[in-house]
Scaffold this motif. Structure first.
Motif, PDB file in Angstrom:
ATOM      1  N   VAL A 279       0.835  -1.209   0.000  1.00  0.00           N
ATOM      2  CA  VAL A 279       0.000   0.000   0.000  1.00  0.00           C
ATOM      3  C   VAL A 279       0.867   1.255   0.000  1.00  0.00           C
ATOM      4  O   VAL A 279       0.639   2.191  -0.774  1.00  0.00           O
ATOM      5  N   ALA A 280       1.875   1.298   0.885  1.00  0.00           N
ATOM      6  CA  ALA A 280       2.766   2.457   0.927  1.00  0.00           C
ATOM      7  C   ALA A 280       3.505   2.620  -0.398  1.00  0.00           C
ATOM      8  O   ALA A 280       3.631   3.738  -0.925  1.00  0.00           O
ATOM      9  N   ALA A 281       3.992   1.507  -0.955  1.00  0.00           N
ATOM     10  CA  ALA A 281       4.725   1.578  -2.218  1.00  0.00           C
ATOM     11  C   ALA A 281       3.828   2.031  -3.357  1.00  0.00           C
ATOM     12  O   ALA A 281       4.263   2.784  -4.243  1.00  0.00           O
ATOM     13  N   ALA A 282       2.576   1.614  -3.352  1.00  0.00           N
ATOM     14  CA  ALA A 282       1.639   2.064  -4.383  1.00  0.00           C
ATOM     15  C   ALA A 282       1.468   3.571  -4.331  1.00  0.00           C
ATOM     16  O   ALA A 282       1.399   4.248  -5.373  1.00  0.00           O
ATOM     17  N   SER A 283       1.413   4.120  -3.126  1.00  0.00           N
ATOM     18  CA  SER A 283       1.287   5.570  -2.978  1.00  0.00           C
ATOM     19  C   SER A 283       2.548   6.283  -3.454  1.00  0.00           C
ATOM     20  O   SER A 283       2.470   7.347  -4.085  1.00  0.00           O
ATOM     21  N   VAL A 284       3.710   5.713  -3.165  1.00  0.00           N
ATOM     22  CA  VAL A 284       4.972   6.292  -3.650  1.00  0.00           C
ATOM     23  C   VAL A 284       4.995   6.292  -5.177  1.00  0.00           C
ATOM     24  O   VAL A 284       5.339   7.297  -5.814  1.00  0.00           O
ATOM     25  N   ILE A 285       4.605   5.172  -5.791  1.00  0.00           N
ATOM     26  CA  ILE A 285       4.589   5.063  -7.253  1.00  0.00           C
ATOM     27  C   ILE A 285       3.677   6.125  -7.865  1.00  0.00           C
ATOM     28  O   ILE A 285       4.066   6.861  -8.777  1.00  0.00           O
ATOM     29  N   ALA A 286       2.457   6.207  -7.345  1.00  0.00           N
ATOM     30  CA  ALA A 286       1.491   7.158  -7.907  1.00  0.00           C
ATOM     31  C   ALA A 286       1.947   8.592  -7.704  1.00  0.00           C
ATOM     32  O   ALA A 286       1.749   9.448  -8.578  1.00  0.00           O
ATOM     33  N   THR A 287       2.555   8.870  -6.565  1.00  0.00           N
ATOM     34  CA  THR A 287       3.069  10.220  -6.302  1.00  0.00           C
ATOM     35  C   THR A 287       4.162  10.580  -7.302  1.00  0.00           C
ATOM     36  O   THR A 287       4.140  11.663  -7.915  1.00  0.00           O
ATOM     37  N   LEU A 288       5.109   9.680  -7.499  1.00  0.00           N
ATOM     38  CA  LEU A 288       6.210   9.933  -8.427  1.00  0.00           C
ATOM     39  C   LEU A 288       5.717  10.037  -9.864  1.00  0.00           C
ATOM     40  O   LEU A 288       6.154  10.912 -10.621  1.00  0.00           O
ATOM     41  N   GLU A 289       4.811   9.147 -10.257  1.00  0.00           N
ATOM     42  CA  GLU A 289       4.286   9.193 -11.619  1.00  0.00           C
ATOM     43  C   GLU A 289       3.537  10.502 -11.874  1.00  0.00           C
ATOM     44  O   GLU A 289       3.682  11.108 -12.943  1.00  0.00           O
ATOM     45  N   THR A 290       2.747  10.937 -10.908  1.00  0.00           N
ATOM     46  CA  THR A 290       2.027  12.200 -11.043  1.00  0.00           C
ATOM     47  C   THR A 290       3.004  13.362 -11.163  1.00  0.00           C
ATOM     48  O   THR A 290       2.826  14.263 -12.005  1.00  0.00           O
TER      49      THR A 290
END
Length: 396
Positions: A279-290
């Motif tokens: 869950v935390a990694a998914a948020s990191v991915i989406a933050t970086l991609e955005t």
């Protein structure tokens, strides 16, 4: 009213915030606030950014947590994205900035002791710095107030005045492992470090065989107008840390390092139960991609220039405001007297901001803040200060 079951370790504002969207927060009374705190530089994309929310929701439907004893593809992707926007080659995920800095200290020690075979363990830091609240990181912090009541402090740390190269060189000894510094002493007053000193520090580390650790917990993730603040200083640290804005509000931190340090964190040497979970990694991915898709660091740089221009325009010639400084959207306004009353006045006028020491207002809007929101914040702040100074003058 019953006594709280919580430890009273925070001086809390009398506001119960229940909803957030973009630059705005709402309390349980329906009041709307313009947020220039961003959860202390955490909600860099604004509150509840849509792409991050969707990615996290998708992950919650699949898998919440597994041990780091298993492969976690989301963590691998998050690490790869971080290395693509930085000079780092390897990433360790944890839950907070303090843990990231703790990992950096441990990596520096273990590299010297287990890889290089030398008895180096001391870390040199600077006065007015802030590196965290664990025993090691508060010892590394160059502010006495965070150490009160926590003696004895761990050995292996020295603190010297910033810019005092003679004191720094005198502090280096046979046991020195690393020098740790922030590019902006944010908690210490929003003081950007002079480029010449940073470049000299980098050269000194190379000459002495020391590791350069840069604490980017508050300055990283686009906050200062680049992915990481040190990228504006023409240097490459051996180790640097990130947290706060890395996951748009979910608890996450990261310690990043060069390839030659990878083997120092061999299996079993360091760990985190929750660090980099799906869950935390998914948020990191989406933050970086955005941030990549929307060119967030450049937006922060442009918005920061506009904010500083507006502040200087409004406060030019006013004796109450002594200095306006910072980088990107990490801005400090040094005032002639303590500003605690102004923070309270801001809340009454539906503007949220925080301090960085007794006399300094710290502004930390989200990195997608609009020009209209900046104008509103500056106008509100100007009115608050004008009211305050007129009251003080009336007392004379």
């Amino acid at each position: 009213m019953a006594q709280s079951a919580l430890f009273p370790s925070y001086s809390r504002y009398p506001i119960n915030l229940v909803k957030g969207h973009g630059s705005w927060l709402w309390d349980d009374q329906g009041n709307r606030y313009l947020d220039f705190m961003s959860g202390l530089a955490v909600t860099n994309l604004g509150h509840a950014p849509e792409k991050v929310k969707q990615k996290v929701k998708e992950q919650l439907d699949e898998l919440w947590h597994v041990s780091n004893l298993f492969q976690i593809p989301q963590q691998e992707q998050a690490a790869r994205l971080l290395t693509e926007v930085s000079c780092a080659d390897a990433v360790f995920f944890c839950n907070s900035g303090a843990e990231a800095n703790e990992a950096a200290i441990k990596l520096a020690r273990r590299y010297h002791q287990k890889i290089k075979g030398v008895d180096r363990y001391e870390v040199i830091t600077f006065e007015q710095s802030f590196h965290g609240r664990t025993l090691a990181t508060l010892t590394a912090t160059g502010q006495q107030k965070v150490k009160d009541g926590f003696l004895p402090l761990p050995a292996g740390f020295k603190t010297v005045p910033l810019y005092d190269m003679d004191a720094l060189q005198a502090a280096i000894g046979p046991h020195t492992a690393a020098i740790m510094i922030e590019m902006i002493q944010a908690e210490g007053g929003v003081y950007p470090v002079e480029p010449e000193f940073v470049q000299g520090l980098s050269t000194l580390c190379k000459e002495q065989g020391l590791l350069l650790i840069i604490d980017e917990v508050q300055t990283g993730m686009g906050r200062t107008g680049s992915w990481f603040a040190h990228q504006q200083y023409d240097i490459e640290p051996d180790i640097f840390t990130a947290a706060k804005g890395i996951a748009s509000g979910l608890p996450a931190g990261a310690m990043l390092a060069k390839e030659y340090l990878r083997e120092a964190f061999s299996p079993g040497s360091h760990a985190s139960t929750f660090g980099g979970n799906p869950v935390a990694a998914a948020s990191v991915i989406a933050t970086l991609e955005t941030m990549k898709e929307e060119n967030t660091p450049q937006k922060a740089a442009e918005a920061g220039r506009y904010l500083v221009e507006r502040l200087k325009e409004v406060f030019d010639g006013q004796s109450f405001v002594k200095d306006i400084r910072g980088m990107g959207l990490l801005i400090g306004i040094e005032c002639a007297e303590p500003v605690a009353e102004l923070v309270t006045a801001g809340q009454k006028n539906k503007l949220l901001f925080v301090t960085a020491g007794p006399n300094i207002i710290r502004l930390l809007p989200n990195l997608h803040v609009s020009r209209e929101e900046i104008d509103q914040a500056v106008d509100t702040l100007a009115a608050i200060i004008a009211t305050h100074t007129s009251k003080e003058e009336a007392k004379l």
